[in-house]
Write an enzyme that holds these catalytic residues in place. Sequence first.
Site, PDB file in Angstrom:
ATOM      1  N   ILE A  54       4.842   2.565   7.924  1.00  0.00           N
ATOM      2  CA  ILE A  54       5.139   3.915   8.071  1.00  0.00           C
ATOM      3  C   ILE A  54       3.823   4.636   7.997  1.00  0.00           C
ATOM      4  CG2 ILE A  54       6.220   6.118   7.132  1.00  0.00           C
ATOM      5  CD1 ILE A  54       8.166   3.766   6.104  1.00  0.00           C
ATOM      6  N   PRO A  58       0.804  -1.290  -0.262  1.00  0.00           N
ATOM      7  CA  PRO A  58      -0.046   0.162  -0.095  1.00  0.00           C
ATOM      8  C   PRO A  58       0.819   1.193  -0.073  1.00  0.00           C
ATOM      9  CG  PRO A  58       0.076  -0.968   2.086  1.00  0.00           C
ATOM     10  CD  PRO A  58       0.807  -1.808   1.394  1.00  0.00           C
ATOM     11  N   ASP A 101       5.810   2.634   2.401  1.00  0.00           N
ATOM     12  CA  ASP A 101       4.746   1.495   2.598  1.00  0.00           C
ATOM     13  C   ASP A 101       4.028   1.894   3.998  1.00  0.00           C
ATOM     14  OD1 ASP A 101       3.794  -1.121   3.464  1.00  0.00           O
ATOM     15  OD2 ASP A 101       5.522  -2.231   2.916  1.00  0.00           O
ATOM     16  N   HIS A 102       2.545   2.013   3.767  1.00  0.00           N
ATOM     17  CA  HIS A 102       1.858   2.587   4.855  1.00  0.00           C
ATOM     18  C   HIS A 102       1.569   1.560   6.037  1.00  0.00           C
ATOM     19  CE1 HIS A 102      -0.583   5.323   6.662  1.00  0.00           C
ATOM     20  NE2 HIS A 102      -1.409   5.906   5.891  1.00  0.00           N
ATOM     21  N   ARG A 103       1.910   0.073   5.514  1.00  0.00           N
ATOM     22  CA  ARG A 103       1.865  -0.731   6.531  1.00  0.00           C
ATOM     23  C   ARG A 103       2.793  -0.610   7.578  1.00  0.00           C
ATOM     24  NH1 ARG A 103       2.375  -5.898   2.839  1.00  0.00           N
ATOM     25  NH2 ARG A 103       4.183  -4.699   2.327  1.00  0.00           N
TER      26      ARG A 103
END
Length: 544
Positions: free
Chosen positions: A520, A340, A516-518
Site C-alpha cells: 500500500i 515495513p 504494509d508499505h510493500r
Amino acid sequence: MNQVVVPDIGDFKEVEVIEVLVKPGDAVTKEQSLITLESDKATMEIPSPAAGVVKELRVKTGDKVSQGSPILLLDAKEEAKQAAAPAPRKDEPKKEPKREAPAAASAGPGAAQTVAVPDIGDFKEVEVIEVLVKPGDRIAKEQSLVTLESDKATMEIPSPAAGVVKELKIKTGDKVSQGSAILVLEGAEQRAEPRPAPKAEASKAPATSSPAAAATRAAPAPAPQAPASAPRAEPGAKPHASPSVRKFARELGVDLAQVRGSGPKGRILHSDVQAFVKSALARGPGAAPAAKGGAGGLPFDLPAWPDVDFAKFGPVETKPLARIQKLSGPYLHRNWISIPHVTQCDDADITDLEAFRKAQTAETEKRGFKLTMLAFMIKACVTALKQYPQFNASLDKSGENIIVKHYYHIGVAVDTPGGLVVPVVRDADHKGVFDLAHELGDISKVARDGKLKPSDLQGGTFSISSLGGIGGTYFTPIINAPEVAILGVSRSALKPVWTGKEFAPRLMLPLSLSYDHRVIDGATAARFTTFLVSVLSDIRKLIL
Ligand code: CAO
C-alpha cells in the site's frame, strides 16, 4: 556384539571426552561420529567402525581415554561384519618408521628452516582453516602455527622450534598433506627433535575388538602434542568447537565467535549453534538469512541481546511470560521486523454517530447486548475495504503477487487475562450493526474465558485493535500477517473543531492505520483513512 574402543590416536593419552554424540538405542551408520575427544592441540571425533545399534555406553563426558579404552557396545549389522575382517589400516606401513615433528629443512641454531606438516595419520589434502602467525612474528616452540580441519578432526600444528616467521608458504583454504611446507622459520634456536614413534602395535590396533572394526580407519594421529602448558597462538580467541559443530556452523553461515558455548570449558555444542540460529531467526532477517518474501538481510549483524545480571543492581523476581505471550511473541516480532510498517493517523468526528449509538442503547440492552462503538467501526471498515480492496489482501509467498479477498472477516484484538488474542468476526459485510454488536459481546466473552477454538482465530482479512475503552490517543498497531493493514482505535474526546465560522465542540475519535508499505502506498493509505473518517462522520454512508 562388538565393543568399540578408542583407536590409534597417535601420541595422545588420557584425552578428555568432551561430548558423547550417541545414546543407547541409537542406530548409527559406519563412520558416524560417536564421541569427541579434546586435548589442547587437537579435537577428534571417533567414528563408528561399523553400522549398528548402540547397546550400551562405556564412556561419559569428562572421562579420560587412551587408545584401547572402551567406548560402547555396538550390535553391528551383518553386512558390516562381513566387510570387516581383513583390512589393516591403509597407512600402516608408513606409520612404522619413526614419526618426526614438523620437519626442518636445514639444521643448526640460527639457520632458516622450512617447517612442514608432520605425520597427520590418514589425513590427506586437509584444509587449512586458520593461519595463526604472520611474517615477522616471533614464535615459541610448540606455539600453534596453523589449524587444519577435516570432517573428523581439527588439528593445530605446533612449531618445532622457537624463531621468527620469515615467510608463509600456505594460506587459508589451501589443502595440505604430510610434508607440505607451512612456513620458513628464521633464527631457530634448535632443530626439531624427532618425536617418539607410535608403538608398532599401536598403529595396527583395530578400532574395536571385533573384526568389523579393523576395517575402518582409525581416528587421525594428530599433530605432535604440545605440553599442557604450551602457549596457544591466540589465547581465548578461537572458539572451541568440535569438527562436526564447525562444519554445521559453516553450513549455516554461523560465525562461531558469536556463539556462546554451554559445554565444558565454554565448548560450543551442536545445540548451541541451533539455539544461536533460532534466536537469530527470532531477531529477524537482519540477523539471519531472510525467508523468501521477507524483508531481506541487513548489511550488518545485530548486536547480541544484552545478558545482564539485574540482581547486581537491586532486588529482582523472575516470572514466566503468559502462555499466549510465549506463543504470540515470536509472531509479533516477525511481523514487526519483516513488514515495513507505516502508521497513518487521523481523527473522525463521531458526534452524530455517538448520539445515534446512545439513542439505540436502551433498545439493544432490552435485547440483551451492548451496542458498542466497535460494531460501527467494523461496519465502517468493511465499507472502506470495499472501496480500497488492496487493504483486504495479502502478499503471496513469492512476494510478487497480491491476493485480494472477496470476503470480509474482521479480526478484533481482545485483551484477556491470559494475553492478547484476535478472534475473527466472519462475513462482517453480511451482518448489520446489531448483529455485529451481539457477536462482539459473545466472542469477547469466549476469548476472556479462554475458550476460543483455533478456527475462531483464523481467516481474518483485516484487523481492528480498540483501546478506546482504556484511553490514550494514537498508537502503532502491529499488522497481523498475512493481512496488510490494521486499524488502531483510541479514546474519543470532545475537541474544539473549526466549522468555517466558529469552533464547535465535536467528539473526535483518533484512528491509527498501520499498513504494509510493500503493498500500500502512502497516498492510498491517506485516502483510505480520509474515506473512513468521512463514513464515521456521516452514518448515512454506512448503509451505502
Ligand atoms: N472512545 C471512548 N470510549 C470508548 C471507546 C472509544 N473509542 N471505545 C469504547 N469506549 C467505552 C465504551 O463505550 C464503554 O463505556 P461504558 O462502560 O460507559 O459503556 C467502555 O469504553 C468499555 O468498552 P469495552 O471495552 O467494553 O467495549 P469495546 O467494544 O470498546 O471493546 C474489546 C471491546 C473486546 C475490543 C475491548 O474490551 C478490548 O479488549 N480492548 C483491548 C484491545 C487491545 O488490547 N488492543 C491492543 C492490541 S495491541 O497490544
